[in-house]
Design an enzyme around this catalytic site. Structure first.
Site, short mmCIF file in Angstrom:
data_model
loop_
_atom_site.label_atom_id
_atom_site.label_comp_id
_atom_site.label_asym_id
_atom_site.label_seq_id
_atom_site.Cartn_x
_atom_site.Cartn_y
_atom_site.Cartn_z
N HIS A 202 0.85 -1.19 0.00
CA HIS A 202 0.00 0.00 0.00
C HIS A 202 0.88 1.23 0.00
O HIS A 202 1.73 1.42 0.88
CB HIS A 202 -0.93 -0.02 1.21
CG HIS A 202 -1.93 -1.12 1.16
ND1 HIS A 202 -2.42 -1.74 2.30
CD2 HIS A 202 -2.54 -1.74 0.10
CE1 HIS A 202 -3.28 -2.68 1.95
NE2 HIS A 202 -3.37 -2.70 0.62
N GLU A 205 2.09 3.86 3.03
CA GLU A 205 2.64 3.27 4.26
C GLU A 205 4.17 3.30 4.23
O GLU A 205 4.84 2.26 4.19
CB GLU A 205 2.10 1.85 4.43
CG GLU A 205 0.58 1.83 4.52
CD GLU A 205 -0.03 0.43 4.52
OE1 GLU A 205 0.75 -0.55 4.52
OE2 GLU A 205 -1.26 0.33 4.51
N HIS A 333 2.93 -3.59 6.97
CA HIS A 333 1.92 -2.57 6.71
C HIS A 333 1.90 -1.57 7.87
O HIS A 333 2.64 -1.71 8.84
CB HIS A 333 0.54 -3.22 6.57
CG HIS A 333 0.36 -4.00 5.30
ND1 HIS A 333 -0.23 -3.47 4.18
CD2 HIS A 333 0.70 -5.28 4.99
CE1 HIS A 333 -0.25 -4.39 3.22
NE2 HIS A 333 0.32 -5.51 3.68
N GLU A 401 1.42 -4.48 11.62
CA GLU A 401 0.79 -3.18 11.39
C GLU A 401 1.52 -2.19 12.28
O GLU A 401 1.25 -2.07 13.47
CB GLU A 401 -0.70 -3.23 11.71
CG GLU A 401 -1.51 -4.11 10.78
CD GLU A 401 -1.85 -3.43 9.46
OE1 GLU A 401 -1.51 -2.24 9.31
OE2 GLU A 401 -2.46 -4.08 8.59
#
Length: 844
Positions: A202, A205, A333, A401
C-alpha cells in the site's frame, strides 16, 4: 474523557437503521462507480480521517458497500474503526445511514504540515551504515529514488553477504520491483532455511519501506559483531523486497513531495475514470471470496482487480514466492500496533493455530502489539499476501501493522526510528524461525534454600528451571545446551550445565528435574554485585542472557508517602492538559464501564495523599481525567552520591480506558532537570496499584541533583486517562562509612529531611556553613566548611539503629534564593579514625 470531540463543523452522524440502508442500497448499482469529471485524476483527491462505529449494523453494511479500507482500524476490536474517506465517501456514509464522525479533515495536509513542523525533532539520526533514517526528502521519508540509492549503497559496502538489487518484475507503469538477498554465500543457492520480508503493498505506508531497509542494514552492519545478525546471515537465506508498489509510492511523491500522500493502490487505469487495484487483495488464493474482504468496485480502496493476480506487481510476487522455499515471511503494513496472521478471508483459525500463536507471542514480546488472525483482530481480507503464503505454499507468514493511532500513515519524523526499533527484534525472530528458534518465558530464579525473604544472603541457594519452546519451523540440529558462569566467587555455580538434546519443530522441553543451581558463599560481603551469564547454545548460535544480583540485605534508608511537602512539583511549564493536571490530593473514586478509573484511596497504609491527575470525582469518570494533552509531576530532589548500590521504587496507578493508545512515562534526572532519561513507559491500561523498582545507576550517574518525573497524557485526545503516584522508597546496602543522605528540595517554605547513618551508637556532629571553601583543620581532620560562617547544628548519636533523622525548615526569605549551604557530618569511630561526609544544598 471517553470520546474525542469532533472538529468544528463535524457532528457525529447516526443513521436510519439497517432496513433503511438496504432500501437505499437497492438504488445503488453495486460495482458501478460514479465517474469523476474529466481530468479528475490529474489532482489528488482530498481524504479525511473518519471514525466509524461498527457496532451499528448500518455502519458495517455501508463500509462494505463502499469498499472502505479498515487497515487503520486501531480500535476496531472495541467497535470503533479509523478509516480514510473521501468527500464522496462522507456523503455516501450519511446517505446510507452510517454512524460516524470525521476526526480530521484533509488528512494529507495534516500529515504534510506535521512533517513540515518536524514532528518534535529528529528521532535518532544515523545507525548501522551511517544512514540518516529520518532524513529522506519526503518530510523525512525516503523517496523511491532514495530507496534505490540506499539499496546500492548498502549492498556495495557488503558484497560478500548482500546481493546487488535485482528486479522481480515490473509494475503496471514499468518500474522495477527490487529485491535483495542476504546470506553468507550470497551468490550460492545453499540448502539453508529461507525467509522473506516485503513492504509497501500500500503506497501510503512509508514506514514499512523504511522497515525493510532498516532490517537489511541491521543484518549487514551487525554481521561479525551482533551474535543474532551473524547467525542469521550464516545460517539463513533472507530476501527483502522494500517496495512492492513503486507506482503508487511515486504518485504520492508527485502529489505531496513533502510527504503525506494518501494514495493506496497501484496505478492501473481501470478504463472508467478510476485508477488502481489494491495489490493486497489481488493475490490468487481466495481472491474475491466475498465483498466484505475486498471490493468489486473499481473506485473502492480495496478493489481486488478484474481477475486473480491480474496485476504485474502481484504476478511478480507470486512467481517469486513460488520459485523459493520460504518457511517464514513478513508482509509489512501500517498502522494499528498489531501482529496478524491467517486467515483473513474468513474468521476461522488456521489448522496450525498453536504454531502461529507461538510465533506471535514471540514477535510481540518486545513491542507489546496485540496479536491474532487478520479477520478476528482487524477485518476480513481476501486475496491478501499472508493468506496466499499459507494457503498455497504453507508458509508461516504474518503482517506487522506498524505504529498506532497517533502515528497514522505518515508518523512524525521523531517517531520513525522508535517505530523501526520496536519492530526490529520481531523481524529478526521471524528470520530465525525459518529454522530452529528457541524461546522461553521462564528465565526466573527461584529460591531453593533460603529464609524466605527477597535477599540473597550467605549460604542461600537459588535455582533456574527453564521450559524451552522451539518456535522455529525446523528441529534443532543436534543438542541445545544451557550453561552458567558467575562473575564473582561470592556467588558460586553449583550446577551449571544442562543438555536438552534435540528439540523438534514447535516442540517443548525443560530441565525441571535437573535445575541449574547457585549458592551464596558463607563469607559473601553485603552489597557485592554479581553478574551471572546464561548461554543457550544450539545450531551454532549462542544466545546470552545476563542476570544481575546484589548479595546481602539492603536497608530502607528513606521513604516518601507524599503526606508531607518535601518539594513535589506540580503545575510544570510543559503541562498542556486542559483538565486532569497533577496535584497532591486525596483521590475520589471514579468508575467507567465497570472498571475503576480512579481509586478511592492512596496507596499508603497511613495517610490520604498522593500525586494524582486531579483527585476530584466530579459528575463522572470523564469530568476531571486528563484531557487535551499532557501533565507531569516531579518528585523532591534526592542525593545518591554516597549510597551503595541504591534501588528506587514507587507505586503507580495508570488508567487508559477506551483506546489503550496513551503513554505514561517515568523519567530520571541527575542534573536537576536539565536532561532526563526514560525509566519506564506504560502504554495502555494498568488500573491497579503496582510497585516498580529500578537501579538508578542504569540510567544516570548518581548525583545530589536527582529527581523523578511522572508524565500522563491523553494524546491523542480520545480516552479516559488517569494516573496516581505514591510511596517512593529508597534502599541501599550499608557501606560501613558515615553516610549523610538528603531528601527534599530546598524550596522556601518547604522542608528538607536529613539522615546521618553509620554504625550503631556512633557520636557525630553535624555542621553547616554558607559559602566558603574547604579548609583543613587539625582538630577535625578535613573540615569542608569555612570556620568564619560555621554553625554546629547539633551533636548527637546514631543510636541503636545506626541512623539519626532530622528535618530542616527552609525559611521564606527572598534574599536566600540561590544561596548555597554546605552540610557536613563528622564522627570519630571506635578505632579512632575520623569519618566524614558532606553535601551542598542550593536554596530555591
Amino acid at each position: 474523557m471517553t470520546r474525542s470531540r469532533p472538529l468544528a463543523g463535524d457532528r457525529p452522524f447516526r443513521g436510519f437503521g439497517a432496513h433503511t440502508l438496504l432500501a437505499a442500497l437497492a438504488g445503488v448499482a453495486v460495482g458501478a462507480p460514479l465517474a469523476p469529471p474529466a481530468g479528475a485524476q490529474a489532482a489528488p483527491v482530498r481524504h479525511h480521517l473518519a471514525e466509524l462505529d461498527l457496532s451499528h449494523p448500518a455502519t458495517r453494511l455501508a463500509a462494505e458497500s463502499l469498499g472502505l479500507a479498515l487497515d487503520c482500524g486501531a480500535r476496531v476490536r472495541g467497535g470503533l474503526a479509523e478509516v480514510v474517506v473521501t468527500e464522496r465517501d462522507v456523503d455516501q456514509l450519511r446517505r446510507l445511514g452510517a454512524a460516524f464522525t470525521v476526526r480530521q479533515r484533509d488528512l494529507a495536509e495534516f500529515y504534510a504540515e506535521r512533517l513540515r513542523q518536524g514532528g518534535g525533532g529528529k528521532s535518532g539520526g544515523s545507525r548501522g551504515s551511517g544512514i540518516d533514517w529520518d532524513g529522506g526528502a519526503m518530510g523525512g521519508y525516503f523517496t523511491l529514488a532514495e530507496m534505490e540509492t540506499l539499496l546500492d549503497q548498502i549492498t556495495a559496502l557488503n558484497p560478500a553477504i548482500a546481493s546487488a538489487k535485482y528486479s522481480l518484475g515490473q509494475s503496471v507503469e514499468g518500474r522495477e520491483i527490487w529485491a535483495v538477498k542476504v546470506s553468507d554465500n550470497v551468490a550460492v543457492d545453499e540448502a539453508e532455511p529461507e525467509a522473506r520480508f516485503d513492504s509497501l503493498h500500500h503506497a501510503r505506508e512509508p514506514v514499512s519501506l523504511h522497515m525493510g531497509l532498516y532490517f537489511l542494514d541491521w543484518l549487514v552492519s551487525g554481521y561479525g559483531s551482533d551474535p543474532l545478525a551473524t547467525h542469521l546471515v550464516n545460517e539463513r537465506e533472507i530476501w527483502i523486497v522494500p517496495c512492492v508498489n513503486p507506482d503508487g509510492y511515486e504518485w504520492n511523491r508527485s502529489t505531496h513531495p513533502g510527504g503525506g500522500g494518501l494514495w493506496r493502490k497501484n496505478r492501473r487505469d481501470n478504463g472508467d475514470g478510476t485508477f488502481g487495484v489494491d495489490l493486497n487483495r489481488n493475490y490468487s488464493y481466495q481472491w474475491g471470496y466475498d465483498n466484505s474482504g475486498s471490493s468489486g468496485k473499481t473506485s473502492s480502496e480495496t478493489y481486488r482487480g478484474p481477475s486473480p493476480a491480474s496485476e504485474p506487481e502481484t504476478q511478480a510476487m507470486e512467481a517469486f514466492i513460488s520459485s523459493r522455499d520460504f518457511r517464514t515471511a513478513i508482509s509489512a503494513h501500517t498502522y494499528s500496533d498489531l501482529w496478524l496472521f491467517p486467515w483473513g478471508y474468513q474468521c476461522v483459525d488456521p489448522p496450525n493455530r498453536h504454531e502461529f500463536d507461538g510465533i506471535a507471542r514471540a514477535y510481540v514480546k518486545e513491542n507489546g502489539y496485540r496479536e491474532g488472525t487478520i479477520c478476528q483482530e482487524l477485518y476480513s481480507a481476501n486475496g491478501d499476501t499472508v493468506d496466499y503464503d499459507l494457503g498455497v505454499h504453507g508458509i508461516w507468514s504474518g503482517t506487522c501493522e506498524i505504529g498506532g493511532s497517533g502515528d497514522g500513515f505518515w508518523p512524525p519524523v521523531d517517531r520513525i526510528v522508535p517505530l523501526l526499533d520496536e519492530n526490529l527484534a520481531g523481524w529478526a525472530r521471524i528470520a530465525l524461525y525459518a529454522g530452529a528458534g528457541l524461546e522461553s518465558d521462564d528465565w526466573n530464579w527461584q529460591p531453593a534454600l533460603t529464609d524466605g525473604d527477597e535477599w540473597l544472603e550467605p549460604g542461600e541457594e537459588y535455582q533456574l528451571a527453564v521450559t524451552l519452546d522451539n518456535v522455529g519451523t525446523l528441529a534443532t540440529v543436534g543438542s541445545a545446551t544451557l550453561s552458567l558462569q558467575s562473575s564473582h566467587p561470592d556467588l558460586q555455580v553449583v550446577a551449571g550445565f544442562h543438555d536438552f538434546g534435540a528439540i523438534a519443530a514447535f516442540g517443548q522441553v525443560d530441565n525441571l528435574a535437573a535445575p541449574l543451581l547457585l549458592r551464596v558463599a558463607a563469607t559473601a560481603a553485603a552489597g557485592t554485585e554479581v553478574t551471572v551469564t546464561a548461554d543457550l547454545a544450539y545450531d551454532g548460535y549462542v544466545e546470552t542472557r545476563e542476570f544481575a544480583f546484589v548479595l546481602g540485605e539492603a536497608v530502607v534508608f528513606d521513604q516518601d508517602d507524599v503526606e508531607g511537602d518535601l518539594g513535589w512539583r506540580t503545575g510544570l511549564p510543559g503541562d498542556t492538559a486542559t483538565t486532569g493536571r497533577f496535584e497532591i490530593a486525596d483521590p475520589q473514586q471514579t468508575t467507567s464501564g465497570g472498571q475503576t478509573a480512579q481509586p478511592a484511596d492512596d496507596h499508603s497504609a497511613v495517610g490520604t495523599l498522593c500525586a494524582v491527575t486531579d483527585g476530584r470525582a466530579g459528575s463522572g469518570a470523564g469530568s476531571y481525567d486528563v484531557d487535551g494533552g499532557r501533565t507531569a509531576v516531579e518528585s523532591p530532589e534526592f542525593d545518591l552520591t554516597d549510597v551503595r548500590v541504591p534501588r528506587v521504587s514507587y507505586w503507580r496507578w495508570v488508567t487508559d480506558l477506551t483506546t489503550g493508545d496513551d503513554d505514561f512515562v517515568v523519567e530520571l534526572t541527575g542534573d536537576g532537570g536539565l536532561t532526563w532519561q526514560e525509566v519506564e513507559r506504560v502504554r495502555g491500561n494498568d488500573n491497579q496499584w503496582r510497585r516498580v523498582e529500578f537501579d538508578p545507576a542504569q540510567f544516570v550517574a548518581p548525583s545530589d541533583r536527582m529527581r523523578l518525573r511522572f508524565t500522563a497524557a491523553d494524546d491523542p485526545n480520545n480516552s479516559l486517562c488517569e494516573a496516581l503516584i505514591d510511596d517512593l522508597e529508597f534502599r541501599a546496602f550499608p557501606s560501613g562509612r558515615l553516610e549523610l543522605w538528603r531528601y527534599g528540595s530546598a524550596i522556601q517554605g518547604g522542608q528538607v529531611r536529613l539522615h546521618v547513618q553509620g554504625v550503631a551508637n556512633l557520636p557525630f556532629t553535624l555542621y553547616a556553613a554558607q559559602g566558603g571553601a574547604a579548609i583543613p583543620l587539625k582538630k577535625f581532620g578535613l573540615l569542608e566548611l569555612d570556620p568564619a560562617s560555621l554553625v554546629a547544628l547539633l551533636t548527637a548519636s546514631s543510636g541503636p539503629t545506626g541512623r539519626y533523622t532530622l528535618y530542616g525548615d527552609i525559611p521564606v526569605d527572598p534574599t536566600l534564593i540561590g544561596v548555597e549551604v554546605h552540610v557536613q557530618a563528622l564522627a570519630l569511630d571506635p578505632a579512632g579514625a575520623y569519618l566524614t561526609n558532606a553535601f551542598d544544598l542550593a536554596i530555591e
